[in-house]
Design a protein around this motif. Structure first.
Motif, PDB file in Angstrom:
ATOM      1  N   CYS A 159      -6.686  45.714 -60.477  1.00 39.57           N
ATOM      2  CA  CYS A 159      -7.412  44.425 -60.436  1.00 39.57           C
ATOM      3  C   CYS A 159      -8.119  44.225 -59.137  1.00 39.57           C
ATOM      4  CB  CYS A 159      -6.548  43.226 -61.045  1.00 39.57           C
ATOM      5  SG  CYS A 159      -7.384  41.438 -61.062  1.00 39.57           S
ATOM      6  N   SER A 160      -9.514  44.109 -59.019  1.00 38.92           N
ATOM      7  CA  SER A 160     -10.045  44.179 -58.101  1.00 38.92           C
ATOM      8  C   SER A 160     -10.076  42.652 -57.335  1.00 38.92           C
ATOM      9  CB  SER A 160     -11.589  44.563 -58.071  1.00 38.92           C
ATOM     10  OG  SER A 160     -12.167  44.429 -56.764  1.00 38.92           O
ATOM     11  N   LEU A 161      -9.593  42.544 -56.190  1.00 41.92           N
ATOM     12  CA  LEU A 161      -9.671  41.358 -55.381  1.00 41.92           C
ATOM     13  C   LEU A 161     -10.862  41.114 -54.618  1.00 41.92           C
ATOM     14  CD1 LEU A 161      -5.818  40.992 -54.637  1.00 41.92           C
ATOM     15  CD2 LEU A 161      -7.304  39.877 -56.933  1.00 41.92           C
ATOM     16  N   PHE A 162     -10.820  42.205 -53.470  1.00 42.77           N
ATOM     17  CA  PHE A 162     -11.970  42.266 -52.547  1.00 42.77           C
ATOM     18  C   PHE A 162     -12.748  43.599 -52.627  1.00 42.77           C
ATOM     19  CE2 PHE A 162      -9.101  39.016 -51.390  1.00 42.77           C
ATOM     20  CZ  PHE A 162      -9.860  37.764 -51.005  1.00 42.77           C
ATOM     21  N   SER A 163     -13.797  43.791 -52.998  1.00 48.90           N
ATOM     22  CA  SER A 163     -14.448  44.994 -52.932  1.00 48.90           C
ATOM     23  C   SER A 163     -16.038  44.939 -52.697  1.00 48.90           C
ATOM     24  CB  SER A 163     -14.496  45.772 -54.384  1.00 48.90           C
ATOM     25  OG  SER A 163     -14.948  47.095 -54.081  1.00 48.90           O
ATOM     26  N   PRO A 164     -16.325  45.445 -51.615  1.00 48.09           N
ATOM     27  CA  PRO A 164     -15.616  45.931 -50.393  1.00 48.09           C
ATOM     28  C   PRO A 164     -15.037  44.959 -49.706  1.00 48.09           C
ATOM     29  CG  PRO A 164     -17.991  45.875 -49.918  1.00 48.09           C
ATOM     30  CD  PRO A 164     -17.996  45.326 -51.360  1.00 48.09           C
ATOM     31  N   ALA A 165     -14.249  45.508 -48.680  1.00 49.32           N
ATOM     32  CA  ALA A 165     -13.292  44.474 -47.723  1.00 49.32           C
ATOM     33  C   ALA A 165     -13.806  44.116 -46.478  1.00 49.32           C
ATOM     34  CB  ALA A 165     -12.094  45.089 -47.846  1.00 49.32           C
ATOM     35  N   GLN A 166     -15.251  44.055 -46.520  1.00 50.90           N
ATOM     36  CA  GLN A 166     -15.932  44.080 -45.207  1.00 50.90           C
ATOM     37  C   GLN A 166     -15.599  42.545 -44.388  1.00 50.90           C
ATOM     38  OE1 GLN A 166     -17.597  46.108 -43.552  1.00 50.90           O
ATOM     39  NE2 GLN A 166     -17.370  47.626 -45.181  1.00 50.90           N
ATOM     40  N   GLN A 167     -15.162  41.561 -45.286  1.00 47.24           N
ATOM     41  CA  GLN A 167     -14.837  40.121 -44.504  1.00 47.24           C
ATOM     42  C   GLN A 167     -13.724  40.194 -43.894  1.00 47.24           C
ATOM     43  OE1 GLN A 167     -14.711  41.381 -47.878  1.00 47.24           O
ATOM     44  NE2 GLN A 167     -13.939  39.454 -49.242  1.00 47.24           N
ATOM     45  N   PHE A 168     -12.970  41.220 -43.873  1.00 45.07           N
ATOM     46  CA  PHE A 168     -11.765  41.396 -42.976  1.00 45.07           C
ATOM     47  C   PHE A 168     -11.898  42.005 -41.666  1.00 45.07           C
ATOM     48  CE2 PHE A 168     -10.625  41.021 -47.436  1.00 45.07           C
ATOM     49  CZ  PHE A 168      -9.680  40.054 -47.525  1.00 45.07           C
ATOM     50  N   ALA A 169     -11.477  41.013 -40.486  1.00 39.81           N
ATOM     51  CA  ALA A 169     -11.821  41.516 -39.310  1.00 39.81           C
ATOM     52  C   ALA A 169     -10.831  42.516 -38.710  1.00 39.81           C
ATOM     53  CB  ALA A 169     -11.652  40.168 -38.219  1.00 39.81           C
ATOM     54  N   ASP A 170      -9.582  42.292 -39.256  1.00 41.03           N
ATOM     55  CA  ASP A 170      -8.678  43.361 -38.939  1.00 41.03           C
ATOM     56  C   ASP A 170      -7.410  43.553 -40.040  1.00 41.03           C
ATOM     57  OD1 ASP A 170      -7.049  41.050 -38.762  1.00 41.03           O
ATOM     58  OD2 ASP A 170      -7.613  40.861 -36.579  1.00 41.03           O
ATOM     59  N   GLN A 171      -6.477  44.450 -39.814  1.00 36.80           N
ATOM     60  CA  GLN A 171      -5.567  44.689 -40.927  1.00 36.80           C
ATOM     61  C   GLN A 171      -4.637  43.653 -41.112  1.00 36.80           C
ATOM     62  OE1 GLN A 171      -5.297  47.360 -42.407  1.00 36.80           O
ATOM     63  NE2 GLN A 171      -3.415  47.733 -43.063  1.00 36.80           N
ATOM     64  N   ALA A 172      -4.511  42.787 -39.935  1.00 41.36           N
ATOM     65  CA  ALA A 172      -3.484  41.668 -39.840  1.00 41.36           C
ATOM     66  C   ALA A 172      -3.897  40.515 -40.842  1.00 41.36           C
ATOM     67  CB  ALA A 172      -3.275  41.062 -38.598  1.00 41.36           C
ATOM     68  N   SER A 173      -5.412  40.407 -40.939  1.00 41.54           N
ATOM     69  CA  SER A 173      -5.889  39.492 -41.775  1.00 41.54           C
ATOM     70  C   SER A 173      -5.699  40.153 -43.254  1.00 41.54           C
ATOM     71  CB  SER A 173      -7.254  39.216 -41.222  1.00 41.54           C
ATOM     72  OG  SER A 173      -8.316  39.990 -41.433  1.00 41.54           O
ATOM     73  N   ALA A 174      -6.071  41.264 -43.437  1.00 45.93           N
ATOM     74  CA  ALA A 174      -6.093  41.797 -44.865  1.00 45.93           C
ATOM     75  C   ALA A 174      -4.755  41.528 -45.424  1.00 45.93           C
ATOM     76  CB  ALA A 174      -6.581  43.177 -44.735  1.00 45.93           C
ATOM     77  N   LEU A 175      -3.636  41.992 -44.371  1.00 47.37           N
ATOM     78  CA  LEU A 175      -2.390  41.731 -44.937  1.00 47.37           C
ATOM     79  C   LEU A 175      -1.892  40.364 -45.213  1.00 47.37           C
ATOM     80  CD1 LEU A 175      -0.407  44.366 -42.561  1.00 47.37           C
ATOM     81  CD2 LEU A 175      -1.060  44.678 -44.952  1.00 47.37           C
ATOM     82  N   ALA A 176      -2.270  39.460 -44.400  1.00 43.05           N
ATOM     83  CA  ALA A 176      -2.085  38.066 -44.560  1.00 43.05           C
ATOM     84  C   ALA A 176      -2.598  37.512 -45.814  1.00 43.05           C
ATOM     85  CB  ALA A 176      -2.502  37.074 -43.428  1.00 43.05           C
ATOM     86  N   THR A 177      -3.801  38.115 -46.237  1.00 44.66           N
ATOM     87  CA  THR A 177      -4.423  37.524 -47.533  1.00 44.66           C
ATOM     88  C   THR A 177      -3.599  38.353 -48.823  1.00 44.66           C
ATOM     89  OG1 THR A 177      -7.026  37.628 -46.578  1.00 44.66           O
ATOM     90  CG2 THR A 177      -6.628  37.797 -48.875  1.00 44.66           C
ATOM     91  N   ALA A 178      -3.327  39.465 -48.462  1.00 45.16           N
ATOM     92  CA  ALA A 178      -2.603  40.261 -49.705  1.00 45.16           C
ATOM     93  C   ALA A 178      -1.180  39.344 -49.736  1.00 45.16           C
ATOM     94  CB  ALA A 178      -1.974  41.689 -49.183  1.00 45.16           C
ATOM     95  N   HIS A 179      -0.323  38.736 -48.601  1.00 48.18           N
ATOM     96  CA  HIS A 179       0.757  38.089 -49.075  1.00 48.18           C
ATOM     97  C   HIS A 179       0.560  36.702 -49.831  1.00 48.18           C
ATOM     98  CE1 HIS A 179       3.641  40.886 -47.228  1.00 48.18           C
ATOM     99  NE2 HIS A 179       2.788  41.092 -46.302  1.00 48.18           N
ATOM    100  N   GLU A 180      -0.693  36.169 -49.209  1.00 49.83           N
ATOM    101  CA  GLU A 180      -1.278  35.100 -49.758  1.00 49.83           C
ATOM    102  C   GLU A 180      -1.555  34.969 -51.256  1.00 49.83           C
ATOM    103  OE1 GLU A 180      -2.072  30.684 -50.063  1.00 49.83           O
ATOM    104  OE2 GLU A 180      -0.378  32.221 -48.701  1.00 49.83           O
ATOM    105  N   VAL A 181      -1.961  36.139 -51.559  1.00 41.27           N
ATOM    106  CA  VAL A 181      -2.346  36.205 -53.099  1.00 41.27           C
ATOM    107  C   VAL A 181      -1.075  36.445 -53.817  1.00 41.27           C
ATOM    108  CG1 VAL A 181      -3.349  38.065 -54.563  1.00 41.27           C
ATOM    109  CG2 VAL A 181      -4.694  37.339 -52.755  1.00 41.27           C
ATOM    110  N   LEU A 182      -0.191  37.243 -53.632  1.00 41.70           N
ATOM    111  CA  LEU A 182       1.003  37.421 -54.228  1.00 41.70           C
ATOM    112  C   LEU A 182       1.856  36.111 -54.354  1.00 41.70           C
ATOM    113  CD1 LEU A 182       2.137  40.726 -52.817  1.00 41.70           C
ATOM    114  CD2 LEU A 182       1.388  40.143 -55.192  1.00 41.70           C
ATOM    115  N   ARG A 183       1.873  35.140 -53.302  1.00 39.98           N
ATOM    116  CA  ARG A 183       2.505  33.877 -53.204  1.00 39.98           C
ATOM    117  C   ARG A 183       1.636  33.006 -54.256  1.00 39.98           C
ATOM    118  NH1 ARG A 183       2.004  28.892 -51.510  1.00 39.98           N
ATOM    119  NH2 ARG A 183       0.055  29.261 -50.558  1.00 39.98           N
ATOM    120  N   LEU A 184       0.456  33.121 -54.494  1.00 42.04           N
ATOM    121  CA  LEU A 184      -0.186  32.316 -55.283  1.00 42.04           C
ATOM    122  C   LEU A 184       0.088  32.614 -56.639  1.00 42.04           C
ATOM    123  CD1 LEU A 184      -3.579  31.760 -53.418  1.00 42.04           C
ATOM    124  CD2 LEU A 184      -2.286  30.193 -53.949  1.00 42.04           C
ATOM    125  N   LEU A 185       0.204  34.144 -56.998  1.00 42.17           N
ATOM    126  CA  LEU A 185       0.488  34.506 -57.999  1.00 42.17           C
ATOM    127  C   LEU A 185       1.875  34.442 -58.731  1.00 42.17           C
ATOM    128  CD1 LEU A 185      -1.534  37.807 -58.322  1.00 42.17           C
ATOM    129  CD2 LEU A 185      -1.982  35.967 -59.571  1.00 42.17           C
TER     130      LEU A 185
END
Length: 173
Positions: free
Chosen positions: A114-140
């Motif tokens: 299930c695509s969440l972000f494609s492409p992933a240009q809005q992420f400045a770094d790996q840390a922000s992408a990982l934080a978003t991934a964790h937040e998505v899982l928390r919300l789900l």
């Protein structure tokens, strides 16, 4: 041993967690067929985030330089039913019902995405992408804990078009 014990053991047993297989399969794709594509975010790397058992399947987030997807993989004892490439499967999680598309990789086998972000240009770094991934899982998976969450908590400037995903991020359909 009753069923919750089996689930608990499988969820904590590294031999059952698909994260390493997911990362290896998609790292190979990143190094080969996706390597020089213009829409890659060079600040991101392949990472499997938060895989957990959910109703006889594994659910987690895959971060790649080309996008961030929610993945669902079958457990060894509960393979997915036959599928067609055009099929979409609605998966009900505690926080949302999302449409997953079936896929297959030789190195990984059958899975759904299930695509969440494609492409992933809005992420400045790996840390922000990982934080978003964790937040998505928390919300789900913890919707009661995120009842007061706002769109800013996910920090997505371009919300997904699918109304079910829009609800996940606290947006109106």
């Amino acid at each position: 041993m009753h069923a919750p014990d089996v689930v608990r053991r499988a969820a904590t047993d590294p031999a059952h967690d698909p994260s390493r297989r997911v990362e290896a399969a998609f790292a190979q794709i990143a190094a080969t067929r996706m390597r020089d594509l213009p829409y890659l975010n060079p600040s991101l790397e392949v990472a499997a985030v938060g895989f957990r058992l959910w109703q006889s399947s594994w659910i987690g987030v895959l971060v790649t330089p080309w996008g961030i997807n929610l993945l669902q993989l079958p457990t060894d004892d509960a393979p997915f039913a036959a599928w067609r490439a055009a099929d979409a499967i609605d998966v009900t999680l505690p926080g949302a019902m999302l449409a997953f598309v079936p896929a297959r990789l030789d190195a990984l086998g059958e899975y759904r995405q299930c695509s969440l972000f494609s492409p992933a240009q809005q992420f400045a770094d790996q840390a922000s992408a990982l934080a978003t991934a964790h937040e998505v899982l928390r919300l789900l998976f913890e919707p009661e804990a995120s009842a007061d969450a706002t769109v800013a908590a996910v920090a997505t400037p371009a919300p997904p078009a699918d109304p079910r995903r829009r609800r996940l991020f606290g947006l109106r359909p």
